[in-house]
Write a protein that holds these residues in place. Structure first.
Motif, PDB file in Angstrom:
ATOM      1  N   LEU A  89      70.559  32.389  17.162  1.00 31.26           N
ATOM      2  CA  LEU A  89      69.287  31.696  17.905  1.00 31.26           C
ATOM      3  C   LEU A  89      68.550  33.021  18.095  1.00 31.26           C
ATOM      4  CD1 LEU A  89      72.134  30.592  19.805  1.00 31.26           C
ATOM      5  CD2 LEU A  89      70.383  29.013  20.432  1.00 31.26           C
ATOM      6  N   ASP A  90      67.089  32.711  17.478  1.00 30.08           N
ATOM      7  CA  ASP A  90      66.008  33.964  17.771  1.00 30.08           C
ATOM      8  C   ASP A  90      65.382  33.771  18.845  1.00 30.08           C
ATOM      9  OD1 ASP A  90      67.281  34.124  14.898  1.00 30.08           O
ATOM     10  OD2 ASP A  90      65.199  34.264  14.000  1.00 30.08           O
ATOM     11  N   ASP A  91      65.027  35.036  19.194  1.00 37.02           N
ATOM     12  CA  ASP A  91      64.146  35.436  20.378  1.00 37.02           C
ATOM     13  C   ASP A  91      64.561  35.202  21.909  1.00 37.02           C
ATOM     14  OD1 ASP A  91      62.121  35.410  18.331  1.00 37.02           O
ATOM     15  OD2 ASP A  91      61.579  33.472  18.448  1.00 37.02           O
ATOM     16  N   ALA A 219      69.668  42.502  17.583  1.00 35.29           N
ATOM     17  CA  ALA A 219      68.253  43.175  17.901  1.00 35.29           C
ATOM     18  C   ALA A 219      67.361  41.996  17.022  1.00 35.29           C
ATOM     19  CB  ALA A 219      68.316  44.590  17.501  1.00 35.29           C
ATOM     20  N   HIS A 220      65.968  42.130  17.646  1.00 41.31           N
ATOM     21  CA  HIS A 220      65.184  41.377  16.813  1.00 41.31           C
ATOM     22  C   HIS A 220      63.710  42.200  16.861  1.00 41.31           C
ATOM     23  CE1 HIS A 220      63.573  37.874  15.145  1.00 41.31           C
ATOM     24  NE2 HIS A 220      62.913  37.290  16.376  1.00 41.31           N
ATOM     25  N   THR A 221      63.780  43.485  17.072  1.00 45.03           N
ATOM     26  CA  THR A 221      62.769  44.437  17.253  1.00 45.03           C
ATOM     27  C   THR A 221      62.069  44.555  18.697  1.00 45.03           C
ATOM     28  OG1 THR A 221      60.889  42.924  16.881  1.00 45.03           O
ATOM     29  CG2 THR A 221      61.861  44.115  15.097  1.00 45.03           C
ATOM     30  N   HIS A 223      58.689  44.229  19.538  1.00 38.27           N
ATOM     31  CA  HIS A 223      57.368  43.768  19.807  1.00 38.27           C
ATOM     32  C   HIS A 223      57.066  42.550  18.943  1.00 38.27           C
ATOM     33  CE1 HIS A 223      56.153  47.706  20.962  1.00 38.27           C
ATOM     34  NE2 HIS A 223      55.623  47.041  21.906  1.00 38.27           N
ATOM     35  N   HIS A 224      58.042  42.044  17.978  1.00 38.40           N
ATOM     36  CA  HIS A 224      58.407  40.903  17.323  1.00 38.40           C
ATOM     37  C   HIS A 224      57.046  41.045  16.254  1.00 38.40           C
ATOM     38  CE1 HIS A 224      58.810  36.736  16.112  1.00 38.40           C
ATOM     39  NE2 HIS A 224      60.059  36.740  16.504  1.00 38.40           N
ATOM     40  N   TYR A 225      56.626  42.120  15.693  1.00 34.54           N
ATOM     41  CA  TYR A 225      55.692  42.380  14.686  1.00 34.54           C
ATOM     42  C   TYR A 225      56.296  41.866  13.219  1.00 34.54           C
ATOM     43  CZ  TYR A 225      53.274  45.341  17.856  1.00 34.54           C
ATOM     44  OH  TYR A 225      52.552  46.002  18.838  1.00 34.54           O
ATOM     45  N   TYR A 259      65.162  39.663  11.224  1.00 34.26           N
ATOM     46  CA  TYR A 259      63.796  40.009  11.130  1.00 34.26           C
ATOM     47  C   TYR A 259      62.812  39.034  11.722  1.00 34.26           C
ATOM     48  CZ  TYR A 259      65.697  42.932   7.272  1.00 34.26           C
ATOM     49  OH  TYR A 259      66.355  43.780   6.801  1.00 34.26           O
ATOM     50  N   PRO A 260      61.792  39.596  12.424  1.00 30.50           N
ATOM     51  CA  PRO A 260      60.896  38.637  12.908  1.00 30.50           C
ATOM     52  C   PRO A 260      60.126  37.745  11.800  1.00 30.50           C
ATOM     53  CG  PRO A 260      60.595  40.772  13.924  1.00 30.50           C
ATOM     54  CD  PRO A 260      61.435  40.858  13.111  1.00 30.50           C
ATOM     55  N   TYR A 261      59.944  36.315  12.154  1.00 25.81           N
ATOM     56  CA  TYR A 261      59.490  35.752  10.970  1.00 25.81           C
ATOM     57  C   TYR A 261      60.333  35.685   9.763  1.00 25.81           C
ATOM     58  CZ  TYR A 261      55.651  36.944  14.114  1.00 25.81           C
ATOM     59  OH  TYR A 261      54.809  37.253  15.305  1.00 25.81           O
TER      60      TYR A 261
HETATM   61 ZN   LIG Z   1      61.607  35.465  16.157  1.00 25.32          ZN
END
Ligand SMILES: [Zn+2]
Length: 338
Positions: A89-91, A219-221, A223-225, A259-261
């Motif tokens: 699950l992301d975010d 981990a998902h960075t 700042h979600h850039y 990776y975000p996105y």
């Molecule tokens: Zn995300």
């Protein structure tokens, strides 16, 4: 996909295209899956549908595994055993704790939550959700560059939302996004954040869910850039700093990364090399595909199967996990990497 399943194509494809298993991608899990304009609808599935998916996977003798186990299986490349599914699950949405977690507990199913410390601390914002609320509220929006949108009807609002998405992700730099969103929110009397019930987990909530051995925090960075739009130094910083912060706050250093996105526009070979250099054991994208033994050589650019909230029917999930849709979505390729 219905045709693929009911014609038997998907079940025949499974032997050749299903590979070792799948990494499933979810975002939100909540009973009410609506969104004001319907534009973020695909991000939510209901707890009942999650339950259905897990029941179905078990009935097909697919093993539900953690990302650690998934990595071990990919590295060993063994085709002999059962196929696996790793749910991710992301975010770090708070509904993961309130609505998804009870379902995972019921099935004793391992899961991984890719967490963005900036979203927890307020340095980053779920801007795609704020943007939807903004367009839902406003009748007229003017961007700092002078571009204007009239958004009175639902049709105009949806068109405006997608135009603003392009403006945010293509015209603005990653670092400009939040200041511009804040400015737009101020103009329209909105707080640049989301109401508590749509928000992300707090550190306390993350500690609570992370204390269960079923849960892996990835981990998902910070700042979600979109990492492809940053310098290599910034990418490494985002990766390392998010792992550092999660280790500091939760007491365990994450070894898995998302990776975000995660599309081809947001993560590629450079990012995969940097994720490996930062010591992650795996890194996942949002590219569509099942997992094969060949992925052993591409551990930092693994594809996933996204369960889309717009189509909450088992037949779609099963068809995608059979691998039947992998070549269709990837110009004929069976094994998806960079
Ligand atoms: Zn995300």
């Amino acid at each position: 996909m219905r045709l693929a399943w009911h014609s038997g194509f998907a079940s025949r494809a499974r032997a050749r295209l299903g590979g070792l298993g799948s990494i499933i991608m979810l975002h939100r899990v909540r009973p009410d899956c609506t969104s004001p304009l319907g534009v973020n609808r695909s991000l939510s599935i209901s707890p009942a549908f999650l339950d259905k998916i897990l029941v179905s996977l078990k009935s097909e003798d697919i093993e539900l595994v953690s990302m650690d186990d998934a990595v071990a299986r990919i590295k060993s490349g063994s085709q002999g055993g059962k196929r696996f599914a790793a749910v991710t699950l992301d975010d770090g949405y708070s509904d993961n704790l309130h609505h998804a977690y009870p379902v995972f507990q019921k099935h004793r199913a391992p899961f991984t939550i890719y967490t963005t410390p900036g979203l927890v601390d307020g340095a980053a914002v779920l801007w795609w959700e704020v943007l939807e609320l903004l367009v839902a509220k406003a009748d007229f929006i003017k961007a700092p560059n002078g571009q204007e949108w009239r958004c009175v009807t639902m049709f105009q609002k949806r068109a405006t939302f997608y135009a603003l998405m392009r403006y945010f992700t293509e015209t603005l730099t990653e670092l400009q996004q939040i200041p511009v969103l804040q400015q737009l929110c101020e103009t329209h009397g909105l707080i640049c954040g989301v109401p508590a019930d749509r928000d992300v987990m707090s550190w306390k909530e993350l500690r609570q869910i992370a204390s269960d051995p079923l849960c892996t925090i990835g981990a998902h960075t910070i700042h979600h850039y979109n990492l492809k739009r940053l310098t290599a130094e910034m990418v490494s910083f985002e990766m390392r700093q998010s792992a550092d912060m999660l280790e500091e706050k939760l007491g365990k250093r994450p070894v898995h990364f998302a990776y975000p996105y995660g599309s081809a526009k947001a993560a590629g070979e450079r990012e995969a090399i940097l994720a490996a250099q930062e010591g992650f054991a795996s890194a996942v994208t949002t590219r569509h595909g099942t997992i094969h033994a060949e992925h052993r050589a591409h551990m930092h650019i693994l594809p996933r199967i996204s369960i889309n909230g717009r189509f909450q029917e088992l037949v779609y999930a099963k068809t995608m996990m059979s691998g039947a849709t992998t070549p269709i979505a990837n110009a004929g390729r069976r094994v998806v990497q960079a």
